[in-house]
Enzyme design. Structure first.
Site, PDB file in Angstrom:
ATOM      1  N   ARG A 237       0.813  -0.990  -0.105  1.00 53.07           N
ATOM      2  CA  ARG A 237      -0.115  -0.061  -0.103  1.00 53.07           C
ATOM      3  C   ARG A 237       0.910   1.260   0.131  1.00 53.07           C
ATOM      4  NH1 ARG A 237      -3.266  -0.597   5.332  1.00 53.07           N
ATOM      5  NH2 ARG A 237      -4.397   1.558   4.819  1.00 53.07           N
TER       6      ARG A 237
ATOM      7  N   SER B 242       0.326   4.014   1.864  1.00 52.52           N
ATOM      8  CA  SER B 242       0.252   4.924   3.150  1.00 52.52           C
ATOM      9  C   SER B 242       1.729   5.144   3.635  1.00 52.52           C
ATOM     10  CB  SER B 242      -0.639   4.482   4.024  1.00 52.52           C
ATOM     11  OG  SER B 242      -0.012   3.186   4.652  1.00 52.52           O
TER      12      SER B 242
ATOM     13  N   LYS C 116      -2.359  -7.757  11.229  1.00 52.66           N
ATOM     14  CA  LYS C 116      -3.919  -7.834  11.859  1.00 52.66           C
ATOM     15  C   LYS C 116      -4.686  -7.298  10.597  1.00 52.66           C
ATOM     16  CE  LYS C 116      -3.646  -2.698  13.224  1.00 52.66           C
ATOM     17  NZ  LYS C 116      -4.720  -2.142  12.460  1.00 52.66           N
ATOM     18  N   ASP C 117      -4.280  -6.992   9.630  1.00 55.06           N
ATOM     19  CA  ASP C 117      -5.375  -6.602   8.351  1.00 55.06           C
ATOM     20  C   ASP C 117      -5.189  -7.996   7.443  1.00 55.06           C
ATOM     21  OD1 ASP C 117      -5.415  -3.984   9.141  1.00 55.06           O
ATOM     22  OD2 ASP C 117      -3.756  -3.216   7.946  1.00 55.06           O
TER      23      ASP C 117
ATOM     24  N   THR D  70     -12.148   6.209  17.142  1.00 61.55           N
ATOM     25  CA  THR D  70     -11.780   4.808  16.712  1.00 61.55           C
ATOM     26  C   THR D  70     -12.730   4.394  15.726  1.00 61.55           C
ATOM     27  OG1 THR D  70     -11.092   2.867  17.180  1.00 61.55           O
ATOM     28  CG2 THR D  70     -12.735   3.826  18.740  1.00 61.55           C
TER      29      THR D  70
ATOM     30  N   SER E  12     -12.476   1.000  15.130  1.00 64.71           N
ATOM     31  CA  SER E  12     -12.131  -0.488  15.509  1.00 64.71           C
ATOM     32  C   SER E  12     -13.500  -0.872  16.458  1.00 64.71           C
ATOM     33  CB  SER E  12     -10.852  -0.679  16.169  1.00 64.71           C
ATOM     34  OG  SER E  12     -10.830  -1.922  17.020  1.00 64.71           O
ATOM     35  N   LEU E  13     -14.225  -1.770  16.268  1.00 61.41           N
ATOM     36  CA  LEU E  13     -15.146  -2.403  17.233  1.00 61.41           C
ATOM     37  C   LEU E  13     -14.537  -2.972  18.476  1.00 61.41           C
ATOM     38  CD1 LEU E  13     -17.947  -3.952  14.898  1.00 61.41           C
ATOM     39  CD2 LEU E  13     -18.234  -1.741  16.330  1.00 61.41           C
ATOM     40  N   ARG E  14     -13.318  -3.568  18.323  1.00 64.13           N
ATOM     41  CA  ARG E  14     -12.593  -4.354  19.396  1.00 64.13           C
ATOM     42  C   ARG E  14     -12.255  -3.149  20.369  1.00 64.13           C
ATOM     43  NH1 ARG E  14      -7.648  -3.729  20.555  1.00 64.13           N
ATOM     44  NH2 ARG E  14      -6.981  -2.667  18.771  1.00 64.13           N
ATOM     45  N   ARG E  15     -12.026  -1.961  20.010  1.00 66.26           N
ATOM     46  CA  ARG E  15     -11.744  -0.863  20.904  1.00 66.26           C
ATOM     47  C   ARG E  15     -12.771  -0.300  21.473  1.00 66.26           C
ATOM     48  NH1 ARG E  15      -7.278   1.264  16.389  1.00 66.26           N
ATOM     49  NH2 ARG E  15      -5.271   0.134  17.420  1.00 66.26           N
TER      50      ARG E  15
ATOM     51  N   ARG F 259     -11.508   7.308  10.322  1.00 68.94           N
ATOM     52  CA  ARG F 259     -10.912   6.443   9.292  1.00 68.94           C
ATOM     53  C   ARG F 259      -9.838   7.177   8.550  1.00 68.94           C
ATOM     54  NH1 ARG F 259     -13.198   2.723   5.973  1.00 68.94           N
ATOM     55  NH2 ARG F 259     -10.895   2.739   5.210  1.00 68.94           N
ATOM     56  N   GLY F 260      -8.862   6.458   7.950  1.00 68.81           N
ATOM     57  CA  GLY F 260      -7.848   7.037   7.137  1.00 68.81           C
ATOM     58  C   GLY F 260      -6.643   6.843   7.386  1.00 68.81           C
ATOM     59  N   ASN F 261      -5.505   6.988   7.039  1.00 68.82           N
ATOM     60  CA  ASN F 261      -4.101   6.632   7.245  1.00 68.82           C
ATOM     61  C   ASN F 261      -3.796   7.450   8.602  1.00 68.82           C
ATOM     62  OD1 ASN F 261      -3.076   9.280   6.750  1.00 68.82           O
ATOM     63  ND2 ASN F 261      -2.547   8.464   4.601  1.00 68.82           N
TER      64      ASN F 261
ATOM     65  N   THR G  48      -3.684  11.075   8.647  1.00 68.93           N
ATOM     66  CA  THR G  48      -5.076  11.801   8.469  1.00 68.93           C
ATOM     67  C   THR G  48      -5.555  11.666   9.812  1.00 68.93           C
ATOM     68  OG1 THR G  48      -5.240  10.948   6.238  1.00 68.93           O
ATOM     69  CG2 THR G  48      -7.295  11.337   7.469  1.00 68.93           C
ATOM     70  N   ARG G  49      -5.383  10.624  10.631  1.00 65.21           N
ATOM     71  CA  ARG G  49      -6.127  10.444  11.755  1.00 65.21           C
ATOM     72  C   ARG G  49      -5.528  11.621  12.867  1.00 65.21           C
ATOM     73  NH1 ARG G  49      -7.807   3.915  12.578  1.00 65.21           N
ATOM     74  NH2 ARG G  49      -7.911   3.663  10.672  1.00 65.21           N
TER      75      ARG G  49
ATOM     76  N   CYS H 157     -14.168  -7.562  10.766  1.00 64.72           N
ATOM     77  CA  CYS H 157     -14.176  -6.111  11.388  1.00 64.72           C
ATOM     78  C   CYS H 157     -15.664  -5.966  11.837  1.00 64.72           C
ATOM     79  CB  CYS H 157     -14.099  -5.368  10.172  1.00 64.72           C
ATOM     80  SG  CYS H 157     -12.504  -4.906   9.629  1.00 64.72           S
TER      81      CYS H 157
END
Length: 314
Positions: free
Chosen positions: A14, A16, A85-86, A129, A131-134, A151-153, A156-157, A244
């Site tokens: 990628r 990023s 993790k992806d 975030t 992430s549902l986990r978070r 979202r975003g790299n 960006t975050r 996800c």
């Protein structure tokens, strides 16, 4: 397959900043260790393009690897470097995970310009975030927080935080450290209190299944303790259909005496304020089969604790 003569081995990545850092890291190691020529093939994935919706709504983290796999399939590239993790738990037919490299700090990082930790946040603070986990683990600790999608790299975050859209955001510590942004971390979450995602902080190298020589070369770069820990973690996700859309966490650590300790937690993606199901299992682990068996043990305990009521309908 090893590149014949002076033809370069091509890494699909990628574009990023973090993904390119990871690919450059692998490139430098392969050149230094094996003396082979390596080039990068930068690509934009669907996961990078879709920024207005949660990944769980548009196909999950596999969106970050599909285009890279297409490049492998067409012979345009010979290996792909991913944040582990992806990487989906089960790769498409014809592809293989050739190596898992030593993980960076696997913990989640609390990032804020105004507050020193999640406990310092005022009532109703806005935390970013996607992430549902978070989400489920933050709400288990602070049910008063307002969690908003982010979202975003990485850059960006951080920019969205700096523009004042959030009181704090939660990111993987590994990415910040790899990009020299460790100073942005105000606190690191204890991995027992905020269990990381399966494979968090580790790099995975994917190749075509038929790339026999290249697989053998990359196998020499595998980091044993990280490999065993991640196999146990990924077995938890595989056993529960992790995606996800499922707030599932799994993190393992290998002690010097060979005992692997695995923590796992499952939340409800529809009702994130529901109590978390959490388990801890441990056993001596010396190979992949034993690591996966430990993951299966954690899955069995989560199911015994009522996991079926937290999983999406089949």
């Amino acid at each position: 397959m090893i590149r014949r003569m002076h033809a370069p081995t091509v890494i699909a990545t990628r574009e990023s900043r973090l993904a390119l850092w990871q690919a450059e890291h692998v490139k430098a190691e392969l050149q230094s260790r094996f003396g082979i020529a390596v080039e990068l093939l930068g690509m934009t994935t669907r996961g990078d393009q879709i920024l207005d919706r949660a990944l769980s709504k548009v196909g999950g983290k596999g969106l970050f690897v599909k285009e890279l796999e297409t490049a492998l399939e067409r012979g345009e590239a010979h290996l792909a470097v991913h944040s582990l993790k992806d990487v989906p738990m089960d790769l498409p037919e014809g592809f293989a995970l050739a190596a898992i490299w030593e993980r960076e700090d696997p913990r989640d990082a609390f990032v804020s310009n105004r507050y020193g930790s999640v406990d310092e946040l005022p009532q109703g603070a806005v935390v970013g975030t996607s992430s549902l986990r978070r989400v489920v683990q933050l709400l288990a600790r602070r049910p008063d927080l307002r969690i908003e999608p982010l979202r975003g790299n990485l850059d960006t975050r951080l920019r969205k935080l700096d523009e004042g859209g959030f009181d704090a955001i939660v990111l993987a510590a590994a990415g910040l450290m790899r990009l020299g942004l460790a100073e942005r971390i105000r606190a690191r979450f204890d991995p027992e209190a905020m269990i990381p995602a399966a494979g968090q902080g580790a790099l995975g190298i994917e190749v075509r299944e038929d790339a026999t020589e290249l697989k053998a070369l990359l196998a020499q770069t595998l980091h044993g303790p990280t490999f065993l820990a991640c196999q146990a973690e990924r077995a938890v996700s595989r056993g529960l259909g992790g995606s996800c859309s499922l707030p599932l966490a799994a993190h393992a650590t290998l002690a010097d005496n060979g005992v692997l300790t695995l923590d796992a937690a499952l939340g409800d993606g529809v009702n994130p304020t529901r109590p978390l199901l959490k388990v801890r299992v441990a056993a001596p682990v010396a190979d992949e089969a034993a690591a996966r068996a430990l993951g299966a043990q954690a899955v069995a305990q989560l199911r015994a604790a009522g996991a079926a009521g937290y999983l999406p309908a089949p």
